[in-house]
Design a protein around this motif. Structure first.
Motif, PDB file in Angstrom:
ATOM      1  N   ARG B 114       2.736   0.074  -5.155  1.00 23.26           N
ATOM      2  CA  ARG B 114       1.968   1.033  -4.345  1.00 23.26           C
ATOM      3  C   ARG B 114       2.878   1.722  -3.333  1.00 23.26           C
ATOM      4  O   ARG B 114       2.754   2.914  -3.088  1.00 23.26           O
ATOM      5  CB  ARG B 114       0.830   0.303  -3.626  1.00 23.26           C
ATOM      6  N   ARG B 117       5.687   3.815  -5.279  1.00 24.22           N
ATOM      7  CA  ARG B 117       5.049   4.983  -5.904  1.00 24.22           C
ATOM      8  C   ARG B 117       4.578   6.003  -4.875  1.00 24.22           C
ATOM      9  O   ARG B 117       4.724   7.202  -5.061  1.00 24.22           O
ATOM     10  CB  ARG B 117       3.850   4.471  -6.728  1.00 24.22           C
ATOM     11  N   ASP B 118       3.988   5.528  -3.758  1.00 25.73           N
ATOM     12  CA  ASP B 118       3.361   6.454  -2.811  1.00 25.73           C
ATOM     13  C   ASP B 118       4.260   6.805  -1.628  1.00 25.73           C
ATOM     14  O   ASP B 118       3.956   7.740  -0.888  1.00 25.73           O
ATOM     15  CB  ASP B 118       2.051   5.856  -2.261  1.00 25.73           C
ATOM     16  N   LYS B 326      -0.742  -2.880  -9.189  1.00 23.09           N
ATOM     17  CA  LYS B 326      -1.053  -1.725  -8.329  1.00 23.09           C
ATOM     18  C   LYS B 326      -1.859  -2.122  -7.098  1.00 23.09           C
ATOM     19  O   LYS B 326      -1.983  -1.339  -6.167  1.00 23.09           O
ATOM     20  CB  LYS B 326      -1.813  -0.673  -9.133  1.00 23.09           C
ATOM     21  N   ASP B 329      -0.269  -5.768  -1.951  1.00 22.03           N
ATOM     22  CA  ASP B 329       0.100  -5.228  -0.645  1.00 22.03           C
ATOM     23  C   ASP B 329       1.433  -5.797  -0.164  1.00 22.03           C
ATOM     24  O   ASP B 329       2.158  -5.141   0.571  1.00 22.03           O
ATOM     25  CB  ASP B 329      -0.964  -5.582   0.403  1.00 22.03           C
ATOM     26  N   ARG B 447       5.577   6.073  10.010  1.00 21.96           N
ATOM     27  CA  ARG B 447       5.344   7.327   9.293  1.00 21.96           C
ATOM     28  C   ARG B 447       6.656   8.092   9.277  1.00 21.96           C
ATOM     29  O   ARG B 447       7.305   8.227  10.306  1.00 21.96           O
ATOM     30  CB  ARG B 447       4.279   8.156  10.013  1.00 21.96           C
TER      31      ARG B 447
END
Lengths: 382, 477
Positions: B114, B117-118, B326, B329, B447
């Motif tokens: 996850r 990929r993201d 997928k 976490d 971020r």
């Protein structure tokens, strides 16, 4: 100080037993346990009424909220005055929009496959309030909807019936008759749905008519005008009055989140409805866009979770409007599971207000069982 | 209803793993001069993924020579607009091969699919897109009318974000007209080698990027090479200090992005549920293998108990296991060495009197794993409050006033990142001015964006990567 309120379970030991709502058979009910809620430096004591075994969770009472000071001296009920109610609602921790939306965007990437998908699709069917709310509704339309509600897939008896049908109050009698002998409940939208723009006695008459016609559940709307102009007491009093008019009927309080707009408002309205005795809080009427969204559902699920922690009472959540695909429905279930927890993965804790959703869920279920997609026309439209 | 997610593994079939990989020098994959090699393993299973060439001093020399030639003959004289075309092409191929890169990154590093990929792969492409845009606009970047490239950059990157760190280093260097010799981390060389394939596919002129795999000795040879004009290093503070000593007096330029002990500061008026998510993202993202991780939670004492309770409840919903699933976490710890270090520091936390809470999740039988852990009753003098753990371990400290929060946040030899959680905008601005940290996040954490500069204060390093500021490290200004 007032702006930095927070809510926490201070002592929950005695509540842990109570919150199951179902004491073992033969058990003598203990005196009502006392939950202490810290609110902005004050301590609130909540007297919870013990509920007899077998009572539907929503048949309970919100309990009497008694607020005591840090020194134990009684100050005031949260809802005793406009000022204290306002202080309480404004003191709830805020919701960061970016963060809430990022959280649901992440949860939407959960991949639900195989057996867990099949189980979830059947749960969705059992959670659906099959809804028709049109000016053009007729007894014939209601009867065909009820037939669909009893047996969503005539080709497969393994499909459970939906939770309820949801209709206007004047059609409750028709629906009740069409559903007799089935476990499907009848829900009626009342209180001058969808705008809620009527005098209180008109709204209450609307509710009483629906209940006397046999409605098991009442979906009321809050007065958004009052909420947005800060008259929280008025909103609370209306919820309480409707709750009383419901008698034994199960009360869902529609917040119409599309008109409240901010997540902070959604959170405050959720608490207001729960303080007023709501058995369920519901996103939308379906007549205003945007209707249900994942972040709105997240905020409401956080509210019911925190309310449960604080009071031991479990309030349900209903998402309504715009949920048309099985994929969307599964995303809601993921948010439910990872926010409020598995206790909410049940038709008496979570509902979908929808109409076209049902057939997409049935199609996906058939695909999951047979490996092949079937035609839309293999399922009745209603 | 008890509803478990069924396993949803991403397919490995998309990755064409070769049994062995050579070095990428002058546009070709070549064998190392002395033929030595090392193995890279999947930290989630301990399975050997491939054998990778270990570059010796002679190989590093060939790579630097190739880079010097390319810088003088092709890449340096090329117009910025032409360089941009290559970088845009690389970015697009990264997007086209994103699934393959994500799976490979998770296999080699242990991070959840996850995240690869993201986050890792899309951000890698985003950095190439962003700096491609700068290539023909360097004279407008604020570094004078005609900024020139430096020459050959030796770039040494860590194992926590293997592909993303390669993109952070290469994109600005190439946009500014430099060429590069890239040294990936020993435990995670594979995506850098696929990136080399992508450079071939994009037709990048030979020698513009060279990839020399190997351990510390390879990196040391690169740092010592006289043909290198600039070293960019991301990694541990100890190694960074060593490099700085080594380079003193050589005239080589240096940027360092080192360790951190980021403070994530939660005030009593914070948006609480989102703050909990931010704490989780701050320290459990990428198993805590993040230099800018929010590893010190500074929470206002008035809400400390509530925050810790909510955090514990939230951690129990984290799904630890197969990185390729997928729905995972928390993935695997990258190496047994790192696992040992985390375990040792966590034990020191207990020994020094902090209260340990570990999420009750089952750990897989094989591979390297550490469950999400919180320490409360941590005092600022404890090792777990001062040393970088680089694992999924959070130390919780409390404060009473904004001034005390600033004092505690700054009371560290590091200064890479900090987070502030409050609904009061004026306090965010005041805090951001007081905090000695290169990155300050407000109501969010971890971020990243190519337009935003990133870098540290004090022992967290110097120099900035990302944004217009990131160009400065690769321009003679």
């Amino acid at each position: 100080m007032l702006g930095s309120a927070w809510l926490a379970l201070v002592s929950g030991a005695s509540v842990a037993v109570h919150r199951r709502d179902v004491p073992p058979a033969g058990m003598v009910l203990p005196p009502a346990p006392v939950t202490r809620i810290g609110v902005m430096g004050m301590v609130t004591e909540t007297q919870l009424e013990a509920k007899p075994r077998g009572t539907a969770p929503w048949a309970g009472s919100a309990g009497t909220l008694v607020v005591a000071g840090r020194d134990g001296a009684a100050l005031a009920d949260i809802a005793a005055s406009e000022a204290s109610l306002r202080r309480f609602l404004m003191g709830l921790p805020g919701v960061d929009q970016v963060g809430a939306e990022a959280r649901t965007a992440m949860l939407a990437t959960r991949s639900i496959k195989a057996a867990s998908k099949l189980a979830a699709l059947e749960l969705v069917v059992r959670m659906i309030d099959l809804t028709t709310l049109e000016g053009a509704d007729t007894p014939g339309k209601i009867r065909s909807l009820c037939a669909k509600a009893r047996h969503p897939d005539l080709g497969d008896a393994g499909v459970p019936p939906v939770a309820a049908v949801c209709v206007y109050p004047d059609l409750v009698g028709t629906a009740k008759a069409a559903l007799s002998g089935s476990p499907v409940a009848v829900a009626a939208v009342a209180t001058a749905f969808p705008s809620g723009r009527a005098a209180l006695d008109v709204k209450l008459a609307d509710v009483r008519q629906a209940v006397s016609a046999g409605a098991d559940e009442i979906d009321m709307v809050i007065d958004r005008g009052a909420f947005l102009s800060g008259r929280y007491q008025l909103v609370l009093d209306e919820v309480r009055a409707v709750k009383e008019a419901c008698g034994g009927a199960h009360l869902k309080v529609i917040l119409e989140t599309g008109e409240l707009v901010t997540y902070d408002n959604v959170k405050r309205a959720s608490w207001l409805a729960m303080l007023g005795g709501a058995d369920f809080i519901k996103t939308s009427t379906g007549k205003v866009a945007p209707a249900a969204t994942l972040p709105v559902a997240l905020v409401m699920l956080e509210a019911v979770r925190d309310f449960d922690t604080a009071t031991g009472r479990q309030v349900g959540v209903k998402v309504a409007g715009g949920i048309r695909s099985a994929k969307d429905a599964l995303r809601y279930l993921v948010v439910v599971r990872e926010t409020a927890g598995e206790a909410w993965l049940a038709p008496d804790r979570f509902r979908f207000g929808a109409s076209s959703l049902l057939n997409d869920v049935l199609m996906q279920r058939t695909k999951q069982l047979t490996g092949a997609y079937v035609r839309a026309d293999d399922f009745s439209q209603d | 209803m008890n509803w478990e997610y069924a396993p949803a593994p991403e397919s490995r079939a998309i990755v064409d793993l070769q049994p062995s990989y050579g070095l990428f020098i002058d546009g070709e994959f070549v064998d190392p001069g002395d033929g030595s090699a090392f193995k890279t393993v999947n930290p989630a299973t301990e399975e050997v993924l491939a054998e990778v060439a270990a570059a010796g001093p002679a190989d590093v020399d060939r790579a630097v020579e190739a880079a010097r030639r390319a810088q003088h003959e092709t890449w340096g004289p090329m117009s910025g607009a032409e360089r941009a075309k290559y970088l845009f092409r690389v970015a697009r191929i990264l997007q086209e091969r994103s699934r393959e890169l994500a799976v490979l990154e998770s296999l080699d590093n242990g991070k959840p699919i996850r995240e690869s990929r993201d986050i890792d792969v899309p951000l890698s492409a985003a950095y190439f897109f962003y700096y491609a845009g700068w290539a023909d606009k360097l004279e407008y970047a604020g570094f004078g009318p005609s900024p020139q490239p430096i020459g050959v950059a030796g770039q040494i990157i860590p194992w926590n974000f293997p592909l993303l760190m390669a993109a952070w280093k290469l994109a600005p260097a190439l946009a500014a007209g430099n060429t590069s010799v890239l040294k990936p981390a020993e435990t995670t060389p594979l995506t850098a080698l696929v990136l080399a394939e992508i450079f071939q596919e994009a037709g990048l002129p030979p020698g513009v990027v060279n990839v020399v795999t190997g351990a510390g000795a390879t990196g040391a040879a690169l740092v010592a090479h006289p043909g290198v004009a600039k070293i960019a290093f991301t990694g541990s503070t100890d190694v960074g200090k060593g490099i700085q000593r080594e380079l003193a007096g050589t005239g080589k330029r240096l940027t360092l992005e080192l360790g951190g002990k980021g403070a994530n500061i939660v005030f009593e008026d914070a948006p609480l549920d989102q703050a909990i998510e931010g704490i989780v993202n701050g320290i459990y993202f990428n198993q805590g293998h993040v230099c800018c991780a929010g590893s010190r939670l500074l929470v206002q004492e008035s809400i400390a108990e509530l925050v810790v309770e909510k955090l514990k409840a939230r951690l129990q919903t984290l799904r630890l296991g197969d990185p390729l699933d997928k729905n995972t976490d928390i993935g695997a710890i990258n190496s047994p060495v790192q696992l040992e270090k985390i375990t040792e520091l966590a034990a020191a936390g207990v020994a020094e009197g902090a209260e340990r809470w570990t999420s009750p999740c089952a750990l897989p039988e094989h591979g390297f794993w550490f469950p999400p852990t919180i320490f409360t009753d941590v005092s600022p003098s404890h090792r777990i409050a001062r040393e970088e753990i680089f694992g999924p371990v959070l130390s919780v400290l409390t404060f009473r006033t904004p001034e005390e929060a600033v004092m505690k946040a700054n009371n560290t030899p590091y200064g890479l990142s900090a987070g502030i959680w409050t609904e009061k905008g004026s306090r965010i601005l005041w805090m951001a001015q007081q905090l000695r940290a290169g990155v300050v996040w407000a109501n969010t954490f971890n971020r990243f964006d190519p337009t935003s500069p990133f870098g540290g204060y004090r022992e967290s390093g110097f120099g900035r990567e990302g944004g217009r500021h990131g160009l400065e490290a690769y321009l003679d200004v």
